[in-house]
Design a protein around this motif. Structure first.
Motif, PDB file in Angstrom:
ATOM      1  N   ASP A 157       0.811  -1.230   0.000  1.00  0.00           N
ATOM      2  CA  ASP A 157       0.000   0.000   0.000  1.00  0.00           C
ATOM      3  C   ASP A 157       0.842   1.278   0.000  1.00  0.00           C
ATOM      4  OD1 ASP A 157       0.939  -0.033   2.601  1.00  0.00           O
ATOM      5  OD2 ASP A 157      -0.979   0.576   3.490  1.00  0.00           O
ATOM      6  N   ARG A 158       2.148   1.154  -0.290  1.00  0.00           N
ATOM      7  CA  ARG A 158       2.948   2.391  -0.399  1.00  0.00           C
ATOM      8  C   ARG A 158       4.192   2.135  -1.252  1.00  0.00           C
ATOM      9  NH1 ARG A 158       6.054   3.223   5.502  1.00  0.00           N
ATOM     10  NH2 ARG A 158       7.068   1.186   5.507  1.00  0.00           N
ATOM     11  N   ASN A 159       4.757   3.235  -1.738  1.00  0.00           N
ATOM     12  CA  ASN A 159       6.009   3.188  -2.504  1.00  0.00           C
ATOM     13  C   ASN A 159       5.980   2.299  -3.738  1.00  0.00           C
ATOM     14  OD1 ASN A 159       7.552   5.022  -0.908  1.00  0.00           O
ATOM     15  ND2 ASN A 159       7.700   3.432   0.675  1.00  0.00           N
ATOM     16  N   SER A 160       4.837   2.253  -4.386  1.00  0.00           N
ATOM     17  CA  SER A 160       4.784   1.640  -5.715  1.00  0.00           C
ATOM     18  C   SER A 160       3.860   2.512  -6.563  1.00  0.00           C
ATOM     19  CB  SER A 160       4.276   0.204  -5.644  1.00  0.00           C
ATOM     20  OG  SER A 160       2.995   0.145  -5.055  1.00  0.00           O
ATOM     21  N   PRO A 161       3.937   2.370  -7.882  1.00  0.00           N
ATOM     22  CA  PRO A 161       3.101   3.224  -8.736  1.00  0.00           C
ATOM     23  C   PRO A 161       1.614   2.996  -8.449  1.00  0.00           C
ATOM     24  CG  PRO A 161       4.739   2.017 -10.029  1.00  0.00           C
ATOM     25  CD  PRO A 161       4.782   1.451  -8.646  1.00  0.00           C
ATOM     26  N   ASP A 162       0.800   4.035  -8.745  1.00  0.00           N
ATOM     27  CA  ASP A 162      -0.656   3.965  -8.524  1.00  0.00           C
ATOM     28  C   ASP A 162      -1.269   2.678  -9.032  1.00  0.00           C
ATOM     29  OD1 ASP A 162      -0.545   6.461  -7.554  1.00  0.00           O
ATOM     30  OD2 ASP A 162      -1.444   7.447  -9.316  1.00  0.00           O
ATOM     31  N   TYR A 163      -0.819   2.264 -10.218  1.00  0.00           N
ATOM     32  CA  TYR A 163      -1.494   1.146 -10.879  1.00  0.00           C
ATOM     33  C   TYR A 163      -1.211  -0.188 -10.194  1.00  0.00           C
ATOM     34  CZ  TYR A 163       3.104   0.455 -13.026  1.00  0.00           C
ATOM     35  OH  TYR A 163       4.446   0.262 -13.235  1.00  0.00           O
ATOM     36  N   ILE A 164      -0.335  -0.198  -9.205  1.00  0.00           N
ATOM     37  CA  ILE A 164      -0.004  -1.462  -8.523  1.00  0.00           C
ATOM     38  C   ILE A 164       0.106  -1.200  -7.010  1.00  0.00           C
ATOM     39  CG2 ILE A 164       2.494  -1.225  -9.030  1.00  0.00           C
ATOM     40  CD1 ILE A 164       0.871  -4.585  -9.393  1.00  0.00           C
ATOM     41  N   ARG A 165      -0.949  -0.503  -6.506  1.00  0.00           N
ATOM     42  CA  ARG A 165      -0.962  -0.180  -5.071  1.00  0.00           C
ATOM     43  C   ARG A 165      -2.403  -0.252  -4.567  1.00  0.00           C
ATOM     44  NH1 ARG A 165       1.401   5.020  -5.010  1.00  0.00           N
ATOM     45  NH2 ARG A 165      -0.642   5.924  -4.684  1.00  0.00           N
ATOM     46  N   CYS A 200       4.779  -1.563   2.619  1.00  0.00           N
ATOM     47  CA  CYS A 200       3.648  -1.784   3.532  1.00  0.00           C
ATOM     48  C   CYS A 200       3.660  -0.769   4.679  1.00  0.00           C
ATOM     49  CB  CYS A 200       3.709  -3.194   4.122  1.00  0.00           C
ATOM     50  SG  CYS A 200       3.688  -4.502   2.887  1.00  0.00           S
ATOM     51  N   SER A 201       2.553  -0.044   4.805  1.00  0.00           N
ATOM     52  CA  SER A 201       2.418   0.914   5.910  1.00  0.00           C
ATOM     53  C   SER A 201       2.273   0.164   7.235  1.00  0.00           C
ATOM     54  CB  SER A 201       1.179   1.784   5.692  1.00  0.00           C
ATOM     55  OG  SER A 201       0.013   0.972   5.830  1.00  0.00           O
ATOM     56  N   ASP A 202       2.460   0.888   8.332  1.00  0.00           N
ATOM     57  CA  ASP A 202       2.264   0.277   9.646  1.00  0.00           C
ATOM     58  C   ASP A 202       0.832  -0.236   9.793  1.00  0.00           C
ATOM     59  OD1 ASP A 202       4.834   0.939  10.178  1.00  0.00           O
ATOM     60  OD2 ASP A 202       4.400   2.355  11.798  1.00  0.00           O
ATOM     61  N   GLU A 203      -0.107   0.538   9.273  1.00  0.00           N
ATOM     62  CA  GLU A 203      -1.516   0.134   9.376  1.00  0.00           C
ATOM     63  C   GLU A 203      -1.742  -1.230   8.696  1.00  0.00           C
ATOM     64  OE1 GLU A 203      -4.163   2.777   7.346  1.00  0.00           O
ATOM     65  OE2 GLU A 203      -5.932   1.534   7.770  1.00  0.00           O
ATOM     66  N   LEU A 204      -1.155  -1.364   7.523  1.00  0.00           N
ATOM     67  CA  LEU A 204      -1.298  -2.629   6.795  1.00  0.00           C
ATOM     68  C   LEU A 204      -0.599  -3.761   7.545  1.00  0.00           C
ATOM     69  CD1 LEU A 204      -2.175  -4.299   4.374  1.00  0.00           C
ATOM     70  CD2 LEU A 204      -0.241  -3.382   3.081  1.00  0.00           C
ATOM     71  N   MET A 205       0.613  -3.499   7.987  1.00  0.00           N
ATOM     72  CA  MET A 205       1.371  -4.521   8.724  1.00  0.00           C
ATOM     73  C   MET A 205       0.589  -4.973   9.957  1.00  0.00           C
ATOM     74  SD  MET A 205       4.374  -5.298   7.403  1.00  0.00           S
ATOM     75  CE  MET A 205       6.065  -4.789   7.059  1.00  0.00           C
ATOM     76  N   ARG A 206       0.026  -4.019  10.678  1.00  0.00           N
ATOM     77  CA  ARG A 206      -0.713  -4.344  11.901  1.00  0.00           C
ATOM     78  C   ARG A 206      -1.920  -5.223  11.563  1.00  0.00           C
ATOM     79  NH1 ARG A 206      -1.298   0.535  13.509  1.00  0.00           N
ATOM     80  NH2 ARG A 206       0.664   0.584  14.664  1.00  0.00           N
TER      81      ARG A 206
END
Lengths: 420, 420
Positions: A157-165, A200-206
């Motif tokens: 959910d972070r640090n990748s292009p829009d089309y693959i996030r 992966c954001s912290d929110e996603l990891m959690r």
């Protein structure tokens, strides 16, 4: 389906570093697909079993590939002049995005599954893309071809292009759906798969940690692969005690977690892996092909960390596990030189074990062709490697070593995926 | 025999690090077997030439293997858990001794020559065993299969078992006879081949230097491969200025001398190589498989030393040159990491050049498919590497890179050995 005794030249790895080689031996496989034993001569109790004589062929264990990316199959051998982070942006992300398309995914995944099984890789742990529906399709296709193991819908959910996030919320909801549907499969089980910390954001990891705990699921991801990646993780997570901790603090670094690479894992990281029962998946081709480095495999083994091999396609340019075994041995020889002979290099027997018996334990099997294991095996014709013909003076152990170094998929004549 | 225009996807290496890629181009080959040019469209002057349409296949340069041991063909993939000196004693010497037998030699050398040419290796520099008659047989067999290059009867009069050792006088007389008979061949030329310093007395070295001078012959041998070997050379030749000097002082380190390995060549050795026009033959698989080390290939190239690749079978476990190219790239990536990015790693274009255009110069050719070069080429079907089928979006340069990493001999559909 019947009780069968396979007769041939049997080689298996009952212990790390040790091959058992039986010329013209027998392996008994019951009609339920489980091994009943390996023998030099037929015991009386098998006297009425059907014998399948494989002559001079070699019968050995099938392989497990414990780290690879199914949607990168189309990228094999491409972009090898790049390093990890550039390679992800230029090749990987655009290609993975195409797996939103079910027709495309079905076509590519079918070819991948065929090539895997024909090459003797019958089990493994697989990264898909972030797309839930085509990941479910991948599970169906793998299962239909006889492959078994763990498949993960990738979360990012972070640090990748829009089309693959994805958003964290969407990623978690989709993963819930994936886990529910995939769990219905007999041979393929879901595994929680955060792509890697930078994605992966912290929110996603959690959320993923909570999901893993809720369903009792295992985890796979990437760890300490490349120096630039490690620096990035430090910047993104300044409060973490190390790369390992970016997973551990969310419950994603526990028993049976599969961590790909571990090229630069320091003492503390390795200590935490040993303590928590985390597996280090060594991907020697990938580590060299995208110029990451060399994992200190021997050190991990000596410290009691579970180690197994992965092709990491398409970071590595081959999905054929004998190539990966040879690459692991070669990398370990360079470590041996670099450490002034302090870290003994891997022998052929040891490299083979890391691609067979070691990962088989992840699936609940005992080592080698142990009684009660599913018959996961390949039958190899090594005759083209013997220019002298049948009169050659080599032992079965020597033939086996040569086979590991020289074989290609075409040399595999039969593959058994746990059922007869 | 006719004048032919081959139509296909043409890739060749006209300069180090540069590939010319022409989709659906033409290469004109006259009936004398020489290249007349590479074109995007058919020039008027070729309007009446026959066209051979190879469709989507890739037409590229055939390979040269500039360092390998023909009588070690039967050892491929064996003894890889050993190092050089142990491996010589345990595997190599006993096996080479068998090549006293002409029937055995004919059988093995025929299979070797078939595998070489089918794998696209059409030229090279070859070590035979010490046996003169079967070395002449090797020359005949190689020539009959279309292979061209240099073959040496191996000279060795010390530090090997009785059964595989000559006296200096006998070795020199046999070499005279070998040179006289081999020189009658059209495509195979003799090369003076002291095995390596530990196996050759000063008397033998002196005689070989005289022979090389008398007949104007080139030399091939081994140099600075392994630390134990280097120490041994220092003990055997305490008065030499370096390993290089053990050859140089006898006239065996001059223009066109091919020195295999050069893993540990120091500044002085490299300076002498550049000054004398000595070639460094990089054998990356062998250097890793028998745990010798990694040659600093980039440094040699930057210093103006001629560099080409060798399989060094059976120190290396594969004689297929695309494997060796990939191994050279992989080794250079580890050097790049080790030298904190000071020695840039080899690109695919550079690795390919070292196995094609660079060694072609040794045979008098210009780089790539230059006008006037003999048509030494292979035709490759890369379709199985494109799981997407014909619709795939890859450039010819990308397809070529993938082909180098993934191809096996079965993907080569035609081989041209300098004649049509």
């Amino acid at each position: 389906m019947a009780d069968i005794l396979f007769r041939g030249n049997i080689v298996h790895a009952p212990r790390f570093g040790e091959l058992q080689c039986i010329e013209h031996g027998y392996i008994a496989v019951a009609q339920n697909g489980l091994v009943e034993g390996v023998f030099s001569d037929i015991p009386d109790r098998f006297a009425d079993w059907q014998v399948c004589d494989l002559g001079e062929l070699i019968i050995t264990q099938a392989f497990c590939d414990m780290h690879f990316h199914a949607p990168q199959y189309t990228l094999l051998g491409l972009g090898m002049d790049m390093q990890l982070l550039d390679w992800l942006q230029h090749y990987t992300f655009p290609e993975e995005a195409r797996f939103a398309d079910a027709d495309f995914a079905a076509r590519i995944y079918s070819r991948l599954a065929d090539e895997l099984v024909a090459g003797g890789t019958t089990r493994g742990a697989v990264f898909s893309s972030l797309h839930t529906d085509t990941t479910l399709l991948l599970c169906q296709i793998l299962e239909s071809k006889g492959f078994s193991g763990f498949v993960g819908k990738v979360n990012m959910d972070r640090n990748s292009p829009d089309y693959i996030r994805e958003t964290a919320a969407q990623s978690l909801a989709d993963t819930e759906r994936f886990v529910a549907q995939c769990s219905l499969s007999e041979r393929i089980k879901p595994i929680i798969t955060p792509r890697f910390t930078p994605a992966c954001s912290d929110e996603l990891m959690r959320g993923l940690g909570a999901l893993a705990a809720k369903h009792g699921l295992r985890v796979q991801s990437h760890l300490s692969e490349n120096m630039d990646e490690i620096k990035w993780v430090q910047q993104l997570c300044p409060d973490a005690k190390g790369y390992w901790h970016t997973y551990e603090r969310f419950g994603l670094f526990g028993e049976g977690a599969l961590m790909g690479h571990c090229v630069y894992s320091d003492d503390e990281e390795r200590r935490m892996m040993a303590k928590n029962g985390v597996w280090a998946i060594h991907c020697p081709y990938s580590n060299v092909d995208i110029a990451s480095g060399i994992m200190h495999t021997r050190r991990f083994i000596d410290e009691g960390i579970h180690v197994a091999l992965g092709s990491d396609i398409a970071g590595g340019a081959s999905l054929f596990m004998p190539h990966v075994i040879a690459a692991a041995i070669r990398s370990s020889k360079l470590n041996w030189l670099k450490t002034v002979k302090k870290e003994p290099f891997l022998t052929v027997a040891e490299g083979f074990y890391l691609a067979t018996s070691a990962p088989a334990a992840y699936f609940g099997d005992a080592a080698g062709f142990a009684v009660g294991n599913p018959f996961q095996a390949i039958v190899v014709d090594d005759s083209r490697f013997a220019p002298e013909g049948q009169g050659e003076r080599r032992s079965l152990e020597e033939r086996f070593e040569r086979m590991i170094y020289r074989m290609e998929p075409c040399d595999i004549k039969q593959v058994f995926c746990g059922r007869v």
